[in-house]
Scaffold this motif. Structure first.
Motif, short mmCIF file in Angstrom:
data_model
loop_
_atom_site.label_atom_id
_atom_site.label_comp_id
_atom_site.label_asym_id
_atom_site.label_seq_id
_atom_site.Cartn_x
_atom_site.Cartn_y
_atom_site.Cartn_z
N SER A 7 0.81 -1.22 0.00
CA SER A 7 0.00 0.00 0.00
C SER A 7 0.84 1.27 0.00
CB SER A 7 -0.92 0.02 1.23
OG SER A 7 -1.82 -1.05 1.22
N ARG A 8 2.13 1.12 0.28
CA ARG A 8 3.00 2.28 0.44
C ARG A 8 4.28 2.11 -0.39
NH1 ARG A 8 2.39 5.57 4.78
NH2 ARG A 8 4.66 5.73 5.02
N ALA A 14 -1.66 -10.95 6.68
CA ALA A 14 -2.71 -10.00 6.31
C ALA A 14 -2.29 -8.56 6.61
CB ALA A 14 -4.00 -10.33 7.03
N VAL A 15 -1.34 -8.40 7.51
CA VAL A 15 -0.86 -7.06 7.88
C VAL A 15 0.30 -6.64 7.00
CG1 VAL A 15 0.15 -5.67 9.72
CG2 VAL A 15 -1.59 -7.38 10.26
N THR A 16 1.31 -7.49 6.88
CA THR A 16 2.51 -7.13 6.12
C THR A 16 2.33 -7.33 4.62
OG1 THR A 16 3.48 -9.35 6.27
CG2 THR A 16 3.92 -7.82 8.07
N LEU A 49 5.64 -2.99 11.61
CA LEU A 49 5.69 -1.54 11.49
C LEU A 49 4.31 -0.97 11.20
CD1 LEU A 49 8.97 -1.08 9.39
CD2 LEU A 49 8.67 -0.87 11.87
N GLU A 50 3.51 -1.71 10.44
CA GLU A 50 2.17 -1.25 10.11
C GLU A 50 1.34 -1.03 11.37
OE1 GLU A 50 3.82 -3.16 6.50
OE2 GLU A 50 3.71 -3.77 8.60
N GLY A 66 -1.47 -4.76 4.20
CA GLY A 66 -2.41 -5.63 3.52
C GLY A 66 -1.80 -6.39 2.35
N GLU A 67 -2.62 -7.29 1.82
CA GLU A 67 -2.15 -8.21 0.80
C GLU A 67 -2.43 -7.74 -0.62
OE1 GLU A 67 -2.62 -12.54 2.60
OE2 GLU A 67 -4.43 -11.37 2.98
#
Length: 269
Positions: free
Chosen positions: A87-88, A225-227, A255-256, A264-265
């Protein structure tokens, strides 16, 4: 010369103030005033206020200042706290670190890292060797945008896009492009770039100790699901000792989650 006895007015004033004068005392009061008079009773019963016991004195315990999450940028690609994920993307996506050096450690592909990472990496490898008798090897450090294009396209060709997106970052979204990420393996080659590395003595030592040198196990198990990426026990990201210590002490593993930013994925574009 016979000392003059204190007069009634003086004794009343002393008694009202709770002062008992040695040498005059109750005898003087009784000689001038009736023994049961209010001033005499006040002087005889007056006691100094008890001193506060040490345990009753409140002690203020200084509290540590809150960790400053704004001390470094999470957007600037040159910042050691930059958060890069699906996402970044990096901005610019073709970013190249200005201080790349060859670290003084075993380096399979001779890839450089940021200068600050080089020093921390050397210290960590030395500690693993002296403290646990473990020999570590750098598998991968900095990868340029163009190198990431080749790696990603090769993964897509071999396994399909869906698999590649869970395993290899797209160009411009890779932590390796920051020069702050490293892939580490055992010198023996056992379980290199494989999930079973997490069960080796080298992988377990790194998981328990990397934070002491400013590194974070970037893609922990159960946080896909986070990284956005599968568990990679060999992939460590340099964030500096203050942040790695705060993450360790608070138990936050990504870090998120720490900075409250999206991951996210799914890619943002």
């Amino acid at each position: 010369m016979t000392p003059r006895r204190p007069g009634p007015r003086m004794l009343i004033a002393l008694a009202a103030a709770g002062v008992l004068v040695l040498g005059v005392g109750a005898w003087a009061l009784g000689a001038v005033l009736p023994p049961d008079s209010a001033p005499v009773r006040a002087a005889l019963t007056a006691r100094p206020a008890p001193a506060a016991s040490p345990s009753a004195i409140p002690i203020s315990t200084p509290t540590a200042p809150a960790f400053d999450k704004r001390a470094n940028s999470i957007d600037d690609p040159s910042s050691i706290w930059v958060v890069v994920n699906k996402s970044r993307p990096l901005n610019p996506q073709t970013y190249v670190p200005a201080d790349l050096v060859q670290p003084p450690v075993a380096n399979i592909h001779d890839q450089p890292v940021r200068h600050v990472v080089s020093d921390a990496l050397a210290a960590m490898f030395a500690a693993a060797k002296s403290g646990a008798g473990l020999s570590l090897t750098l598998q991968s450090g900095y990868r340029s945008y163009d190198m990431q294009v080749n790696d990603y396209n090769g993964d897509v060709a071999a396994h399909g896009r869906a698999y590649a997106d869970s395993d290899t970052a797209r160009p411009g979204h890779s932590e390796h492009q920051t020069g702050l990420a490293v892939d580490i393996s055992a010198a023996s080659g056992r379980c290199s770039l494989d999930a079973c590395f997490g069960q080796t003595p080298e992988g377990q030592w790194l998981a328990a100790n990397a934070w002491r040198f400013g590194f974070l196990l970037r893609y922990p198990q159960g946080k896909e699901a986070v990284t956005g990426f599968t568990y990679e026990p060999w992939h460590f990201r340099y964030v500096g000792i203050p942040l790695s210590t705060e993450l360790h002490d608070t138990g936050v593993t990504t870090l998120e989650e720490f900075f409250g930013v999206p991951g996210g994925e799914t890619y943002s574009g």
